[in-house]
Design an enzyme around this catalytic site. Structure first.
Site, mmCIF file in Angstrom:
data_model
loop_
_atom_site.group_PDB
_atom_site.id
_atom_site.type_symbol
_atom_site.label_atom_id
_atom_site.label_comp_id
_atom_site.label_asym_id
_atom_site.label_seq_id
_atom_site.Cartn_x
_atom_site.Cartn_y
_atom_site.Cartn_z
ATOM 1 N N GLU A 131 -35.226 47.138 36.290
ATOM 2 C CA GLU A 131 -34.131 47.866 36.731
ATOM 3 C C GLU A 131 -33.627 48.598 35.791
ATOM 4 O O GLU A 131 -33.287 48.236 34.806
ATOM 5 C CB GLU A 131 -33.085 46.544 37.032
ATOM 6 N N TYR B 287 -28.812 54.822 40.006
ATOM 7 C CA TYR B 287 -29.503 53.682 40.039
ATOM 8 C C TYR B 287 -31.268 53.552 40.634
ATOM 9 O O TYR B 287 -31.086 54.239 41.291
ATOM 10 C CB TYR B 287 -28.826 52.571 40.936
#
Ligand code: GDP
Ligand code: MN
Length: 421
Positions: A230, A142
Protein backbone atom coordinates in the site's frame (compact mmCIF):
# COMPACT_ATOMS: atom_id res chain seq x y z
CA UNK A 1 -17.63 -7.31 -6.61
CA UNK A 2 -19.08 -6.81 -3.20
CA UNK A 3 -17.75 -3.31 -2.75
CA UNK A 4 -14.83 -2.20 -0.68
CA UNK A 5 -14.56 -1.18 2.84
CA UNK A 6 -11.64 -0.01 4.85
CA UNK A 7 -9.48 -2.51 6.62
CA UNK A 8 -9.76 -1.75 10.32
CA UNK A 9 -6.09 -2.69 10.73
CA UNK A 10 -4.53 -0.40 8.20
CA UNK A 11 -5.22 2.22 5.62
CA UNK A 12 -6.11 -0.46 3.08
CA UNK A 13 -9.31 -0.65 1.14
CA UNK A 14 -10.64 -4.18 1.46
CA UNK A 15 -13.23 -6.49 0.17
CA UNK A 16 -16.02 -6.76 2.73
CA UNK A 17 -15.70 -10.47 3.08
CA UNK A 18 -12.10 -10.25 4.14
CA UNK A 19 -12.99 -8.20 7.18
CA UNK A 20 -14.07 -10.56 9.93
CA UNK A 21 -14.47 -10.47 13.67
CA UNK A 22 -10.97 -11.87 13.86
CA UNK A 23 -8.02 -9.74 12.91
CA UNK A 24 -5.91 -11.38 10.23
CA UNK A 25 -2.41 -12.06 11.43
CA UNK A 26 0.40 -11.32 9.04
CA UNK A 27 3.86 -9.90 9.10
CA UNK A 28 3.95 -6.14 8.90
CA UNK A 29 7.23 -4.28 8.69
CA UNK A 30 8.04 -0.70 9.62
CA UNK A 31 7.89 1.89 6.87
CA UNK A 32 11.68 2.15 6.57
CA UNK A 33 11.98 -1.63 6.17
CA UNK A 34 9.28 -1.66 3.50
CA UNK A 35 11.02 1.19 1.70
CA UNK A 36 14.34 -0.66 1.66
CA UNK A 37 12.58 -3.49 -0.14
CA UNK A 38 11.09 -0.96 -2.55
CA UNK A 39 14.50 0.52 -3.32
CA UNK A 40 15.73 -2.99 -4.15
CA UNK A 41 12.91 -3.32 -6.66
CA UNK A 42 13.51 -0.03 -8.41
CA UNK A 43 10.53 1.76 -6.87
CA UNK A 44 11.01 5.50 -6.32
CA UNK A 45 11.21 6.58 -2.67
CA UNK A 46 12.92 9.54 -1.02
CA UNK A 47 16.48 9.22 0.26
CA UNK A 48 16.37 8.35 3.95
CA UNK A 49 18.19 7.28 7.09
CA UNK A 50 16.90 5.58 10.22
CA UNK A 51 17.85 6.71 13.73
CA UNK A 52 17.16 5.59 17.26
CA UNK A 53 18.62 8.58 19.11
CA UNK A 54 17.90 12.26 18.63
CA UNK A 55 21.62 12.90 18.10
CA UNK A 56 21.75 10.38 15.25
CA UNK A 57 18.55 11.82 13.80
CA UNK A 58 20.08 15.29 13.68
CA UNK A 59 23.32 14.04 12.14
CA UNK A 60 21.35 12.09 9.55
CA UNK A 61 19.39 15.25 8.70
CA UNK A 62 22.66 17.09 8.09
CA UNK A 63 24.09 14.28 5.99
CA UNK A 64 21.06 14.34 3.70
CA UNK A 65 21.94 17.89 2.59
CA UNK A 66 18.34 18.38 1.55
CA UNK A 67 16.51 21.67 1.24
CA UNK A 68 13.82 20.24 3.49
CA UNK A 69 13.70 17.27 5.87
CA UNK A 70 10.78 15.05 6.82
CA UNK A 71 10.96 13.29 10.17
CA UNK A 72 8.64 10.34 10.64
CA UNK A 73 7.99 8.20 13.72
CA UNK A 74 8.20 4.49 12.92
CA UNK A 75 5.38 2.37 14.34
CA UNK A 76 3.34 -0.47 12.90
CA UNK A 77 0.23 1.66 12.47
CA UNK A 78 -0.99 4.27 10.05
CA UNK A 79 -2.54 7.64 10.64
CA UNK A 80 0.72 8.97 12.07
CA UNK A 81 0.39 12.35 10.39
CA UNK A 82 -2.71 13.08 12.43
CA UNK A 83 -1.51 11.36 15.60
CA UNK A 84 -0.04 12.82 18.79
CA UNK A 85 2.67 11.83 21.24
CA UNK A 86 2.51 11.35 24.99
CA UNK A 87 5.24 14.04 25.08
CA UNK A 88 2.64 16.53 23.88
CA UNK A 89 4.06 16.80 20.37
CA UNK A 90 1.36 16.82 17.71
CA UNK A 91 1.86 14.86 14.50
CA UNK A 92 4.03 11.80 13.81
CA UNK A 93 5.27 13.33 10.54
CA UNK A 94 7.14 16.66 10.65
CA UNK A 95 8.63 18.81 7.92
CA UNK A 96 11.44 21.25 8.60
CA UNK A 97 13.98 23.23 6.59
CA UNK A 98 16.45 23.38 9.45
CA UNK A 99 18.39 20.15 10.23
CA UNK A 100 19.05 21.49 13.74
CA UNK A 101 15.32 21.26 14.52
CA UNK A 102 15.39 17.53 13.81
CA UNK A 103 17.17 16.70 17.07
CA UNK A 104 14.61 18.60 19.13
CA UNK A 105 11.68 17.03 17.30
CA UNK A 106 13.16 13.53 17.52
CA UNK A 107 13.58 14.03 21.28
CA UNK A 108 9.83 14.50 21.56
CA UNK A 109 9.17 11.34 19.55
CA UNK A 110 11.71 8.73 20.68
CA UNK A 111 10.75 6.92 23.85
CA UNK A 112 7.24 8.37 23.82
CA UNK A 113 4.04 6.70 22.68
CA UNK A 114 2.41 7.80 19.46
CA UNK A 115 -1.37 7.62 19.52
CA UNK A 116 -3.20 7.42 16.19
CA UNK A 117 -6.68 6.31 15.21
CA UNK A 118 -5.22 2.92 14.41
CA UNK A 119 -3.44 2.30 17.71
CA UNK A 120 -4.82 1.34 21.11
CA UNK A 121 -5.71 4.26 23.43
CA UNK A 122 -2.29 4.28 25.04
CA UNK A 123 -0.54 4.37 21.65
CA UNK A 124 2.65 2.62 20.61
CA UNK A 125 6.15 3.41 21.83
CA UNK A 126 8.42 4.94 19.22
CA UNK A 127 11.89 3.41 19.10
CA UNK A 128 12.99 4.61 15.69
CA UNK A 129 12.50 7.59 13.44
CA UNK A 130 12.97 7.92 9.72
CA UNK A 131 14.84 11.00 8.55
CA UNK A 132 14.15 11.58 4.86
CA UNK A 133 14.65 14.17 2.20
CA UNK A 134 11.31 15.98 1.94
CA UNK A 135 9.95 16.61 -1.52
CA UNK A 136 7.22 19.02 -2.47
CA UNK A 137 3.97 17.27 -3.23
CA UNK A 138 1.76 18.60 -6.03
CA UNK A 139 -0.84 15.86 -5.74
CA UNK A 140 -1.47 12.89 -3.41
CA UNK A 141 -3.06 9.73 -4.81
CA UNK A 142 -3.67 6.31 -3.28
CA UNK A 143 -2.38 3.05 -4.68
CA UNK A 144 -2.50 -0.48 -3.32
CA UNK A 145 -2.04 -4.00 -4.63
CA UNK A 146 -3.74 -6.62 -2.55
CA UNK A 147 -5.37 -10.01 -2.54
CA UNK A 148 -9.06 -9.75 -3.16
CA UNK A 149 -11.32 -12.62 -2.25
CA UNK A 150 -14.05 -11.58 -4.69
CA UNK A 151 -11.58 -11.88 -7.60
CA UNK A 152 -9.68 -14.86 -6.22
CA UNK A 153 -6.44 -13.02 -6.78
CA UNK A 154 -4.61 -9.74 -6.69
CA UNK A 155 -6.15 -6.41 -7.62
CA UNK A 156 -4.83 -2.88 -7.92
CA UNK A 157 -6.84 -0.30 -6.04
CA UNK A 158 -6.30 3.38 -6.67
CA UNK A 159 -7.82 6.74 -5.96
CA UNK A 160 -6.97 10.21 -7.25
CA UNK A 161 -7.70 11.52 -3.77
CA UNK A 162 -5.05 9.85 -1.64
CA UNK A 163 -3.42 11.14 1.51
CA UNK A 164 -4.55 11.31 5.07
CA UNK A 165 -8.29 11.29 4.34
CA UNK A 166 -8.43 8.15 2.20
CA UNK A 167 -10.79 6.40 4.65
CA UNK A 168 -13.21 9.29 4.25
CA UNK A 169 -12.94 9.12 0.44
CA UNK A 170 -13.60 5.36 0.41
CA UNK A 171 -16.63 5.80 2.65
CA UNK A 172 -18.23 8.82 0.99
CA UNK A 173 -17.02 8.85 -2.61
CA UNK A 174 -16.79 5.21 -3.74
CA UNK A 175 -16.80 6.43 -7.36
CA UNK A 176 -13.29 7.74 -6.70
CA UNK A 177 -11.97 4.27 -5.92
CA UNK A 178 -10.72 2.46 -9.04
CA UNK A 179 -9.86 -1.17 -9.44
CA UNK A 180 -7.92 -3.32 -11.90
CA UNK A 181 -8.13 -7.09 -11.59
CA UNK A 182 -4.76 -8.73 -12.22
CA UNK A 183 -4.58 -11.93 -14.23
CA UNK A 184 -1.99 -13.97 -12.36
CA UNK A 185 -0.70 -15.54 -15.59
CA UNK A 186 -0.32 -12.27 -17.49
CA UNK A 187 0.67 -10.02 -14.60
CA UNK A 188 -0.12 -6.30 -14.80
CA UNK A 189 -0.50 -5.50 -18.49
CA UNK A 190 0.81 -2.20 -19.84
CA UNK A 191 -2.65 -0.97 -20.78
CA UNK A 192 -3.95 -1.77 -17.29
CA UNK A 193 -1.13 0.08 -15.57
CA UNK A 194 -1.67 3.07 -17.85
CA UNK A 195 -5.43 3.03 -17.29
CA UNK A 196 -4.96 2.97 -13.52
CA UNK A 197 -2.41 5.80 -13.79
CA UNK A 198 -4.91 7.82 -15.82
CA UNK A 199 -7.81 7.02 -13.48
CA UNK A 200 -5.87 8.32 -10.52
CA UNK A 201 -5.11 11.51 -12.37
CA UNK A 202 -1.60 11.24 -13.79
CA UNK A 203 -1.28 13.19 -17.03
CA UNK A 204 1.21 13.45 -19.88
CA UNK A 205 4.62 11.88 -19.22
CA UNK A 206 3.67 11.34 -15.56
CA UNK A 207 1.15 8.72 -16.69
CA UNK A 208 3.87 6.52 -18.17
CA UNK A 209 6.05 7.04 -15.09
CA UNK A 210 3.20 6.12 -12.72
CA UNK A 211 2.39 3.03 -14.84
CA UNK A 212 6.02 1.89 -14.58
CA UNK A 213 5.95 2.32 -10.81
CA UNK A 214 2.74 0.28 -10.66
CA UNK A 215 4.34 -2.55 -12.62
CA UNK A 216 7.43 -2.47 -10.43
CA UNK A 217 5.22 -2.56 -7.34
CA UNK A 218 3.50 -5.64 -8.73
CA UNK A 219 6.76 -7.47 -9.38
CA UNK A 220 7.76 -6.63 -5.80
CA UNK A 221 4.38 -7.90 -4.59
CA UNK A 222 5.06 -11.26 -6.26
CA UNK A 223 8.72 -11.50 -5.37
CA UNK A 224 8.28 -11.00 -1.62
CA UNK A 225 5.00 -12.95 -1.25
CA UNK A 226 3.10 -9.88 -0.15
CA UNK A 227 -0.57 -9.92 0.71
CA UNK A 228 -0.69 -6.17 0.43
CA UNK A 229 1.49 -3.35 -0.85
CA UNK A 230 0.00 0.00 0.00
CA UNK A 231 1.37 3.38 -1.02
CA UNK A 232 -0.39 6.41 0.42
CA UNK A 233 0.43 8.98 -0.72
CA UNK A 234 1.50 7.79 -4.13
CA UNK A 235 2.37 11.33 -5.06
CA UNK A 236 3.67 13.57 -7.75
CA UNK A 237 6.15 16.37 -7.28
CA UNK A 238 5.91 19.78 -8.99
CA UNK A 239 9.01 18.89 -11.02
CA UNK A 240 7.37 15.83 -12.50
CA UNK A 241 8.41 12.84 -10.41
CA UNK A 242 6.15 10.03 -9.21
CA UNK A 243 7.20 9.10 -5.66
CA UNK A 244 6.03 6.56 -3.07
CA UNK A 245 5.88 8.83 -0.03
CA UNK A 246 4.56 6.28 2.44
CA UNK A 247 4.62 2.51 2.23
CA UNK A 248 3.22 -0.46 3.97
CA UNK A 249 3.82 -4.05 2.94
CA UNK A 250 2.18 -7.07 4.53
CA UNK A 251 3.56 -10.52 3.98
CA UNK A 252 1.93 -13.90 3.76
CA UNK A 253 2.80 -15.91 6.88
CA UNK A 254 2.75 -19.09 4.83
CA UNK A 255 5.69 -17.87 2.77
CA UNK A 256 8.00 -17.57 5.76
CA UNK A 257 10.04 -20.58 4.61
CA UNK A 258 11.15 -18.84 1.42
CA UNK A 259 11.26 -15.26 2.72
CA UNK A 260 13.69 -15.82 5.57
CA UNK A 261 15.39 -12.41 5.20
CA UNK A 262 12.10 -10.61 5.49
CA UNK A 263 10.68 -12.65 8.35
CA UNK A 264 13.89 -12.34 10.33
CA UNK A 265 13.18 -8.60 10.50
CA UNK A 266 9.95 -9.24 12.40
CA UNK A 267 9.96 -6.86 15.30
CA UNK A 268 8.04 -8.55 18.09
CA UNK A 269 8.20 -5.55 20.42
CA UNK A 270 4.81 -4.40 19.16
CA UNK A 271 3.27 -7.89 19.20
CA UNK A 272 1.05 -9.24 21.90
CA UNK A 273 3.48 -11.07 24.27
CA UNK A 274 0.96 -13.90 24.60
CA UNK A 275 1.03 -14.36 20.84
CA UNK A 276 4.81 -14.64 20.92
CA UNK A 277 4.69 -17.07 23.84
CA UNK A 278 2.10 -19.22 22.02
CA UNK A 279 4.27 -19.39 18.92
CA UNK A 280 6.99 -21.06 21.02
CA UNK A 281 4.70 -24.07 21.46
CA UNK A 282 3.47 -23.99 17.87
CA UNK A 283 0.13 -22.57 18.96
CA UNK A 284 -1.69 -19.65 17.39
CA UNK A 285 -3.04 -17.13 19.88
CA UNK A 286 -5.08 -14.10 18.88
CA UNK A 287 -6.14 -11.64 21.56
CA UNK A 288 -9.46 -9.80 21.37
CA UNK A 289 -11.25 -7.65 23.88
CA UNK A 290 -14.09 -9.77 25.30
CA UNK A 291 -14.19 -12.19 28.25
CA UNK A 292 -14.66 -15.70 26.80
CA UNK A 293 -11.50 -17.62 25.96
CA UNK A 294 -11.81 -19.98 23.01
CA UNK A 295 -9.80 -23.15 22.78
CA UNK A 296 -10.18 -24.66 19.33
CA UNK A 297 -8.47 -26.65 16.61
CA UNK A 298 -8.32 -25.00 13.21
CA UNK A 299 -8.77 -21.44 12.03
CA UNK A 300 -12.17 -22.14 10.48
CA UNK A 301 -13.50 -23.53 13.75
CA UNK A 302 -11.97 -20.54 15.55
CA UNK A 303 -13.93 -18.14 13.36
CA UNK A 304 -17.13 -20.14 13.72
CA UNK A 305 -16.67 -20.22 17.50
CA UNK A 306 -16.10 -16.48 17.73
CA UNK A 307 -19.03 -15.77 15.43
CA UNK A 308 -21.43 -17.96 17.40
CA UNK A 309 -20.36 -16.45 20.72
CA UNK A 310 -21.04 -13.08 19.17
CA UNK A 311 -24.41 -14.29 17.92
CA UNK A 312 -25.43 -15.24 21.45
CA UNK A 313 -24.48 -11.88 22.84
CA UNK A 314 -21.01 -12.70 24.15
CA UNK A 315 -17.56 -11.44 23.27
CA UNK A 316 -14.47 -13.59 22.71
CA UNK A 317 -11.43 -12.64 24.79
CA UNK A 318 -9.10 -14.54 22.51
CA UNK A 319 -8.78 -17.74 20.64
CA UNK A 320 -6.11 -20.29 20.75
CA UNK A 321 -5.74 -22.57 17.78
CA UNK A 322 -4.17 -25.92 18.59
CA UNK A 323 -3.79 -26.98 14.98
CA UNK A 324 -3.42 -30.68 14.13
CA UNK A 325 -0.95 -33.24 15.55
CA UNK A 326 -1.42 -31.95 19.05
CA UNK A 327 0.50 -33.17 22.11
CA UNK A 328 -0.70 -33.21 25.71
CA UNK A 329 1.93 -30.65 26.70
CA UNK A 330 0.60 -28.20 24.13
CA UNK A 331 -2.86 -28.49 25.66
CA UNK A 332 -1.36 -27.65 29.03
CA UNK A 333 0.57 -24.64 27.64
CA UNK A 334 -2.55 -23.51 25.81
CA UNK A 335 -4.57 -23.46 29.04
CA UNK A 336 -1.81 -21.61 30.79
CA UNK A 337 -1.87 -18.92 28.11
CA UNK A 338 -5.64 -18.63 27.98
CA UNK A 339 -5.96 -18.15 31.71
CA UNK A 340 -3.06 -15.68 31.89
CA UNK A 341 -5.41 -12.95 30.69
CA UNK A 342 -7.24 -11.59 33.76
CA UNK A 343 -10.18 -10.56 31.59
CA UNK A 344 -11.03 -14.19 30.88
CA UNK A 345 -14.18 -15.16 32.81
CA UNK A 346 -14.90 -18.48 31.11
CA UNK A 347 -13.23 -20.90 28.73
CA UNK A 348 -14.98 -22.53 25.84
CA UNK A 349 -13.29 -25.63 24.47
CA UNK A 350 -14.52 -26.47 21.01
CA UNK A 351 -12.66 -29.37 19.46
CA UNK A 352 -13.61 -31.25 16.37
CA UNK A 353 -11.42 -34.33 16.34
CA UNK A 354 -10.39 -35.31 12.88
CA UNK A 355 -6.64 -35.56 12.92
CA UNK A 356 -6.83 -34.58 16.56
CA UNK A 357 -7.50 -37.34 19.03
CA UNK A 358 -10.07 -36.11 21.57
CA UNK A 359 -8.61 -38.34 24.32
CA UNK A 360 -5.30 -36.47 24.14
CA UNK A 361 -7.17 -33.22 24.54
CA UNK A 362 -9.17 -34.60 27.46
CA UNK A 363 -6.01 -35.77 29.23
CA UNK A 364 -4.34 -32.42 28.60
CA UNK A 365 -7.34 -30.52 29.93
CA UNK A 366 -7.53 -32.68 33.04
CA UNK A 367 -3.85 -32.22 33.80
CA UNK A 368 -3.93 -28.47 33.11
CA UNK A 369 -7.03 -27.88 35.25
CA UNK A 370 -5.54 -29.72 38.21
CA UNK A 371 -2.12 -28.12 37.99
CA UNK A 372 -3.28 -24.61 37.19
CA UNK A 373 -6.12 -24.76 39.74
CA UNK A 374 -8.54 -23.43 37.18
CA UNK A 375 -10.88 -20.85 38.70
CA UNK A 376 -13.14 -19.94 35.79
CA UNK A 377 -16.01 -22.01 34.37
CA UNK A 378 -15.01 -24.43 31.66
CA UNK A 379 -17.46 -25.33 28.90
CA UNK A 380 -16.42 -28.27 26.74
CA UNK A 381 -17.70 -29.43 23.41
CA UNK A 382 -15.81 -32.36 21.94
CA UNK A 383 -16.74 -34.18 18.78
CA UNK A 384 -15.07 -36.70 16.50
CA UNK A 385 -12.16 -39.10 16.85
CA UNK A 386 -12.16 -41.04 20.13
CA UNK A 387 -14.80 -38.81 21.66
CA UNK A 388 -16.34 -41.53 23.86
CA UNK A 389 -13.03 -42.17 25.57
CA UNK A 390 -12.48 -38.41 25.93
CA UNK A 391 -15.85 -37.94 27.61
CA UNK A 392 -15.08 -40.78 30.02
CA UNK A 393 -11.74 -39.18 30.95
CA UNK A 394 -13.41 -35.85 31.64
CA UNK A 395 -16.32 -37.25 33.63
CA UNK A 396 -13.97 -39.32 35.81
CA UNK A 397 -11.65 -36.34 36.36
CA UNK A 398 -13.86 -34.87 39.07
CA UNK A 399 -13.54 -31.45 37.45
CA UNK A 400 -16.55 -29.12 37.41
CA UNK A 401 -16.81 -29.18 33.63
CA UNK A 402 -19.90 -27.88 31.90
CA UNK A 403 -20.35 -30.17 28.96
CA UNK A 404 -22.15 -29.09 25.83
CA UNK A 405 -24.04 -31.07 23.20
CA UNK A 406 -23.01 -28.96 20.25
CA UNK A 407 -21.45 -25.66 19.34
CA UNK A 408 -24.61 -23.66 19.82
CA UNK A 409 -25.22 -25.16 23.26
CA UNK A 410 -21.57 -24.50 24.16
CA UNK A 411 -21.77 -20.85 23.12
CA UNK A 412 -24.99 -20.32 25.10
CA UNK A 413 -23.50 -21.92 28.20
CA UNK A 414 -20.31 -19.89 27.96
CA UNK A 415 -22.22 -16.63 27.53
CA UNK A 416 -24.45 -17.52 30.51
CA UNK A 417 -21.35 -17.90 32.68
CA UNK A 418 -19.80 -14.48 32.17
CA UNK A 419 -20.77 -10.90 32.94
CA UNK A 420 -22.43 -9.18 29.96
CA UNK A 421 -20.02 -7.16 27.81
P1 GDP B 1 0.68 8.43 7.81
O1 GDP B 1 -0.10 9.59 8.33
O2 GDP B 1 1.06 7.47 8.89
O3 GDP B 1 0.00 7.74 6.68
O4 GDP B 1 2.08 9.02 7.26
P2 GDP B 1 2.54 9.55 5.82
O5 GDP B 1 3.92 9.14 5.60
O6 GDP B 1 1.56 9.18 4.78
O7 GDP B 1 2.55 11.12 6.01
C1 GDP B 1 1.37 11.84 6.25
C2 GDP B 1 1.33 13.04 5.35
O8 GDP B 1 2.50 13.83 5.51
C3 GDP B 1 1.27 12.72 3.85
O9 GDP B 1 -0.05 12.46 3.43
C4 GDP B 1 1.83 13.98 3.26
O10 GDP B 1 0.81 14.97 3.12
C5 GDP B 1 2.82 14.47 4.30
N1 GDP B 1 4.19 14.13 3.88
C6 GDP B 1 4.88 13.01 4.09
N2 GDP B 1 6.09 13.06 3.50
C7 GDP B 1 6.18 14.27 2.91
C8 GDP B 1 7.17 14.95 2.12
O11 GDP B 1 8.25 14.47 1.83
N3 GDP B 1 6.86 16.19 1.68
C9 GDP B 1 5.68 16.80 1.93
N4 GDP B 1 5.46 18.00 1.44
N5 GDP B 1 4.73 16.20 2.67
C10 GDP B 1 4.96 14.95 3.14
MN1 MN C 1 0.27 7.40 4.66
Amino acid sequence: MSGYRLDPLGEGVYDNEMVRVIPVRWLNLQEYQSKKIMVDHGVTVQRFFVADTSQDAMEAAKRLKAKEIVLKAQILAGGRGKGSFTSGLKGGVHLTKNPDDVGQLAKQMLGFNLITKQTAKEGVKVNKVMVAEALDIARETYLAILMDRACNGPVIIGSPQGGMDIEEVAATKPELIFKEVIDIFEGVRGDQALRMAANIGFKGPLQQQAAEQIQKLYSLFLKVDATQVEVNPFGETPDGQVVCFDAKINFDDNAEFRQKDIFSQDDISESDPLETEAAKYDLKYIGMDGNIACFVNGAGLAMATCDIIDLHGGKPANFLDLGGGVQENQVYQAFKLLTADPRVEAILVNIFGGIVNCAIIANGITKACHELKLKVPLVVRLEGTNVTEAKRILSESGLPIISARDLEDAAKKAVANVAPK
